[in-house]
Design a protein around this motif. Structure first.
Motif: not given
Lengths: 203, 453
Positions: B17-22, B84-88, B106-117
């Protein structure tokens, strides 16, 4: 499915689908769904008005006049209307074109037979005119034929257009009362001059 | 035994679900852009940065995130990314200005990049190589396809802020889930170079698909004045048609390059169809959207698989693929945004002339025409740079009952002129999108260089 068929079936299907969709869109007017193009102001058009009397006459005159002015200036009547609706100074060229356009509109309406006789407008004009009450009653008592013989609508309109300060009229375009005051004064003056001219011709 | 099963049952779905959200966040705000534009008093150019910023940061950060992942503790790495993704996301929801929203994105995307990999490796640790990668890819496809629809429905039923608020609890729950899954970082050296051709095709197609979603949604909501919910339902044709692509490919069994080339052609044709609607009736967007969806289903999965297949380290190549897709979106926005904002500005003069023409010839009394012209003038001046809502001008008018029918007809005629002007303004951008798709087709059709024996 053999190898050659499997390599060509999907591209062929894709081409057919794309071709069909684009054909249907274009055949139904796709590509021509654009805003209305302004008409050529130099081509004569028929104008109508929902109003009657002086207001209806003024509207038709203004619509034809703007067409004429736009034709002289080489722009569409819509862009000229939008430009004139904006506050700001008017060029001599615009004022001159507008006056010529309005005068040619009077000429065209006279030719078309769409100018009403003066007697049709007398009641309304007198109601707005700044004249003595007794004089108004006397004029209203005159037969239509006498009024029409004494005052020609086209002559009054031409005099009014020539007398009007169009620059001031355009500056007051948002102030309806001021606009009416200017036009009424010009019309009254034009009627007086027209009557005087008729009397001079009789003498 | 119960302890071993538990993470798979709970953590796996939460990570998917996290991958889908990002990945949904790449386009989730598309339908909310008009609402954001009005609420935060931004211009079209500024509001495009809500999309551009997220995709740019995600695209740029994906490869460095993949590199950093191999040097970190996977569970902590993923958990930090998701947190980070959740907070952003929460920050996005409370943003009071367009600048703050862009910074939060921007912060959301940064957290998202870490979360995806991080999620990729954790899903592989949970489900194994094949199923883990498949779950990661599926989560991404589902998120990308359904994001705009869900975003539109949330905007319509609640508000644009709800798009970000609903993400927070899912992401917060995924943090302990990430901490619960221990994955061993893949330490294999760079054995394979990035797959240039599929990633390049993917980038160009992403740019073209941006035109399909971003522009179509703006056309529907801003140009044709449809509600976000109506627009959401309309653009759901794309994911639905994408679902039909896999059975079609299974039936016809084309070779991979032929499948991708056919998909590129379908997307180009669909975008050309969107550039040429015969009217502002939503039905004219359906068949072109179906072509785009079919093309999307034939290309994105296949190209992602080609870019990652048998290439090690896996996470690094996933990073390149994420980067290609999202930088492609940025490329599309960077090319298309100035084109359609300029075209929208240039469309104002012909639209105003068409409106003036219809008002001048309207079957109304002259005083009512003047009142209409004044009210329209105020509305057009107030909405400089945007498609105006002429209804506001009409509700202020006080006319005789006998004039109301003519006034209602005039309003319909003027709205039709605005629809025509907006449609014309978007045409070039859709055609550029079609061109990008044909460029993607060219990358597939270009013969490979022969390698020396």
């Amino acid at each position: 499915m053999n190898r050659q068929l499997s390599a060509t079936a999907l591209p062929a299907l894709a081409l057919a689908l794309v071709g069909s969709v684009l054909w249907v869109q274009v055949a139904n007017g796709g590509g021509a769904f654009e805003p209305l193009q302004p008409a050529d102001p130099c081509v004569e058009r028929t104008v109508t008005s929902r109003d009657e009397g002086i207001e209806g006459l003024t509207e038709r005159l203004v619509l034809l006049g703007i067409d004429g002015a736009a034709c002289i200036l080489g722009v569409s009547r819509e862009s000229l209307t939008l430009e004139l609706a904006q506050p700001g100074p008017r060029t001599d060229e615009q004022i001159d074109a507008l006056r010529r356009g309005l005068l040619s509109a009077v000429g065209r309406m006279k030719r078309d037979g769409t100018l009403p006789p003066a007697s049709d407008l007398a009641d309304e004009a007198l109601a707005n005119a700044d004249l003595n009450g007794l004089l108004k009653k006397l004029i209203l008592a005159l037969p239509d034929s006498v009024i029409d013989a004494a005052v020609k609508t086209d002559d009054v309109l031409v005099r009014t257009i020539n007398d009007l300060d169009l620059r001031e009229v355009l500056a007051d375009i948002d102030d309806q009362d001021d606009l009416n005051r200017q036009v009424n004064a010009a019309v009254t003056q034009a009627v007086k001059e027209s009557l005087l001219q008729t009397l001079r011709d009789l003498v | 035994m119960a302890d071993a099963v538990s993470p798979r049952r709970v953590a796996g779905p939460l990570l998917a679900v996290t991958v889908a959200l990002v990945l949904a966040d790449s386009a989730v705000v598309t339908l909310a852009l008009p609402a954001i534009l009005r609420h935060l008093d931004a211009s079209v150019g500024q509001v495009a940065w809500v999309l551009i910023a997220f995709n740019l940061v995600l695209g740029v950060a994906a490869v460095p995130a993949a590199w950093a992942f191999t040097r970190a503790r996977p569970r902590v790495f993923s958990a930090i990314g998701i947190a980070v993704f959740a907070g952003a996301s929460a920050w996005c929801a409370v943003a009071g200005s367009i600048e703050v929203l862009v910074a939060a994105r921007c912060l959301q995307a940064l957290g998202g990049a870490l979360a995806l990999v991080g999620c990729l490796e954790q899903l592989v640790a949970l489900y194994g190589e094949r199923r883990g990668v498949a779950t990661w890819v599926t989560g991404g496809v589902v998120g990308t396809a359904t994001g705009p629809v869900l975003g539109g429905l949330l905007t319509e039923t609640i508000s644009w802020q709800a798009i970000f608020v609903v993400q927070v609890p899912f992401a917060v729950l995924a943090v302990p889930a990430a901490l619960a899954v221990s994955a061993v970082p893949e330490v294999s050296p760079d054995r394979h170079r990035p797959a240039v051709r599929p990633n390049l095709t993917l980038a160009l197609l992403s740019a073209a698909l941006t035109a399909a979603l971003f522009l179509l949604v703006l056309l529907l909501v801003e140009g044709w004045q449809r509600s976000p919910a109506t627009a959401a339902l309309t653009v759901s044709v794309v994911p639905l048609a994408a679902l039909a692509a896999r059975p079609l490919a299974r039936l016809l069994k084309p070779p991979a390059p032929v499948e991708v080339a056919s998909g590129c052609l379908l997307i180009a044709g669909g975008l050309a169809g969107l550039a040429l609607p015969p009217s502002a009736d939503l039905v004219w967007t359906l068949a072109p959207q179906a072509l785009v969806g079919l093309g999307l289903g034939l290309t994105v999965d296949r190209l992602t698989a080609q870019a990652m297949e048998l290439r090690l380290p896996r996470v690094r190549h996933a990073g390149w693929t994420i980067g290609a897709r999202h930088l492609g979106v940025v490329l599309g926005l960077a090319i298309l945004t100035p084109v359609f904002t300029d075209d929208l500005r240039e469309a104002q003069a012909p639209a105003q002339e068409a409106i003036a023409s219809i008002v001048l010839d309207a079957p109304l009394k002259s005083q009512d025409k003047i009142s209409v012209a004044k009210a329209l003038g105020r509305e057009l001046t107030a909405e400089e740079g945007r498609v105006p809502d002429l209804h506001r001008a009409f509700v202020t008018l006080d006319v005789e009952p006998s004039e109301r029918a003519a006034l209602a007809e005039l309003e319909r005629d003027l709205d039709a002129q605005l629809e025509r002007a907006a449609t014309r303004a978007f045409r070039d951008s859709f055609l550029i999108g079609a061109g990008l798709s044909l460029l993607a087709l060219a990358t597939v059709m270009t013969p490979r260089r022969r390698t020396r024996p």
